[in-house]
Structures are given as structure tokens and as C-alpha cells.
Design a protein around this motif. Sequence first.
Motif, PDB file in Angstrom:
ATOM      1  N   ALA A 174      10.393  -6.752  14.225  1.00 32.55           N
ATOM      2  CA  ALA A 174      10.790  -7.749  13.222  1.00 32.55           C
ATOM      3  C   ALA A 174      11.407  -8.968  13.898  1.00 32.55           C
ATOM      4  CB  ALA A 174      11.773  -7.136  12.226  1.00 32.55           C
TER       5      ALA A 174
ATOM      6  N   ALA B 285       3.687  -9.421   7.758  1.00 32.47           N
ATOM      7  CA  ALA B 285       3.742  -8.737   9.048  1.00 32.47           C
ATOM      8  C   ALA B 285       2.413  -8.032   9.274  1.00 32.47           C
ATOM      9  CB  ALA B 285       4.890  -7.727   9.058  1.00 32.47           C
TER      10      ALA B 285
ATOM     11  N   LEU C  71       8.575 -10.906  15.443  1.00 36.15           N
ATOM     12  CA  LEU C  71       7.825 -11.581  14.387  1.00 36.15           C
ATOM     13  C   LEU C  71       8.566 -12.815  13.884  1.00 36.15           C
ATOM     14  CD1 LEU C  71       5.251 -11.310  12.578  1.00 36.15           C
ATOM     15  CD2 LEU C  71       6.732 -10.147  10.922  1.00 36.15           C
TER      16      LEU C  71
ATOM     17  N   LEU D 137      13.473  -9.744   6.938  1.00 31.44           N
ATOM     18  CA  LEU D 137      12.994  -8.500   7.543  1.00 31.44           C
ATOM     19  C   LEU D 137      13.911  -8.075   8.691  1.00 31.44           C
ATOM     20  CD1 LEU D 137      10.894  -6.254   7.734  1.00 31.44           C
ATOM     21  CD2 LEU D 137       9.501  -7.791   9.166  1.00 31.44           C
TER      22      LEU D 137
ATOM     23  N   LEU E 145       2.987  -2.933  11.687  1.00 31.14           N
ATOM     24  CA  LEU E 145       4.438  -3.001  11.480  1.00 31.14           C
ATOM     25  C   LEU E 145       4.810  -2.502  10.090  1.00 31.14           C
ATOM     26  CD1 LEU E 145       7.298  -3.698  12.317  1.00 31.14           C
ATOM     27  CD2 LEU E 145       6.819  -6.094  11.763  1.00 31.14           C
TER      28      LEU E 145
ATOM     29  N   ALA F 246       8.440  -6.386   4.826  1.00 33.35           N
ATOM     30  CA  ALA F 246       7.470  -6.580   5.912  1.00 33.35           C
ATOM     31  C   ALA F 246       6.130  -7.061   5.348  1.00 33.35           C
ATOM     32  CB  ALA F 246       7.292  -5.296   6.707  1.00 33.35           C
TER      33      ALA F 246
ATOM     34  N   ARG G 132      10.759 -13.603   7.043  1.00 34.11           N
ATOM     35  CA  ARG G 132      10.797 -12.867   8.306  1.00 34.11           C
ATOM     36  C   ARG G 132      12.228 -12.638   8.775  1.00 34.11           C
ATOM     37  NH1 ARG G 132       5.334 -14.866  11.474  1.00 34.11           N
ATOM     38  NH2 ARG G 132       3.959 -13.975   9.903  1.00 34.11           N
TER      39      ARG G 132
END
Length: 149
Positions: free
Chosen positions: A128, A64, A131, A5, A68, A59, A2
Motif C-alpha cells: 500500500a 490497486a 502504491l 489504504l 494486492l 484497495a 491510496r
Amino acid sequence: MRKALVIITAVLLVAFVVQFVFAAVGAFTKPAGDGAYALHSVNGMVVIPILTLLTALIAALAKAPGRLVGLALVPIGLVVVQALIAMLANAFTDASGVSTPLSLTIGGLHALNGIIVVHVVVGVHRAARKLAGLVPGDTGVPAREVEPA
């Protein structure tokens, strides 16, 4: 994954900022020859699509939400629209290749679409960050590690 990302979306955003710089380079190159927009073209047709695909892939690997991942792919479609707008604007020049009011109006849509795609990428980057647990506007400390006030 993540945090990767967040990084790739930031890199994609920088690529779009650079795209505007390259457009200005082309616009202010004198005399404006065929190569005036070469950097703009390469960045827009090669670098940005590759970064967009990488963003969507990362992603998906970061698990995700599907929304997204889909939003991360939108810039590819808007890059295609950019190319179509440019071709259409060129199609409406006069017989000697000189811009007409219609071709300039259509060409202006190229800039407007560019602003729209940057807005989309900013949204992807914000999502992002969310997340990844990063609070927008903070110093990069994950939200779960911040003690309540």
C-alpha cells in the motif's frame, strides 16, 4: 484513496499487535475464567475481520492491482484458520477439560498462524505504501517529490 489504504493497513496492523497483547492478558489472568480471553476473542472475531474487509474494499477503490486486493483478503481466511485451530485444540483436551500434549501442540499452531497473518498484513501495508508512492523507511514524503541525490 491510496493514502487511505496506507492508513487502514496501518490500523489493521495495530489491531493485530493489540491481538497479541490481548492474548497475553488472557494467558496471565488469574484465575483464568471463561472471560480471560474475551478481549482477544472480540478483537479477533469482530474488529480484525471488519478492518480486513475495509482494507480490501479501499484497495479496490484505490484501483490497486488485483493481487494486492486478494492479499488484503488473506487475513480473513487466516482468522477462520485461527478459530479452527482453537476448536481443534479444545477438542483434544481430556475428559475433565485439562490440556493434553496433543492439545497444547495444536494450540501452539494458533500462535504460529498469528505470526503468519501479521507477516501478511505487513506485506499488504508495504504494498500500500508503494502504491501510494511512499518510499519504505522515509519520513512520509511521496517518492515522486523527492529529488534525486
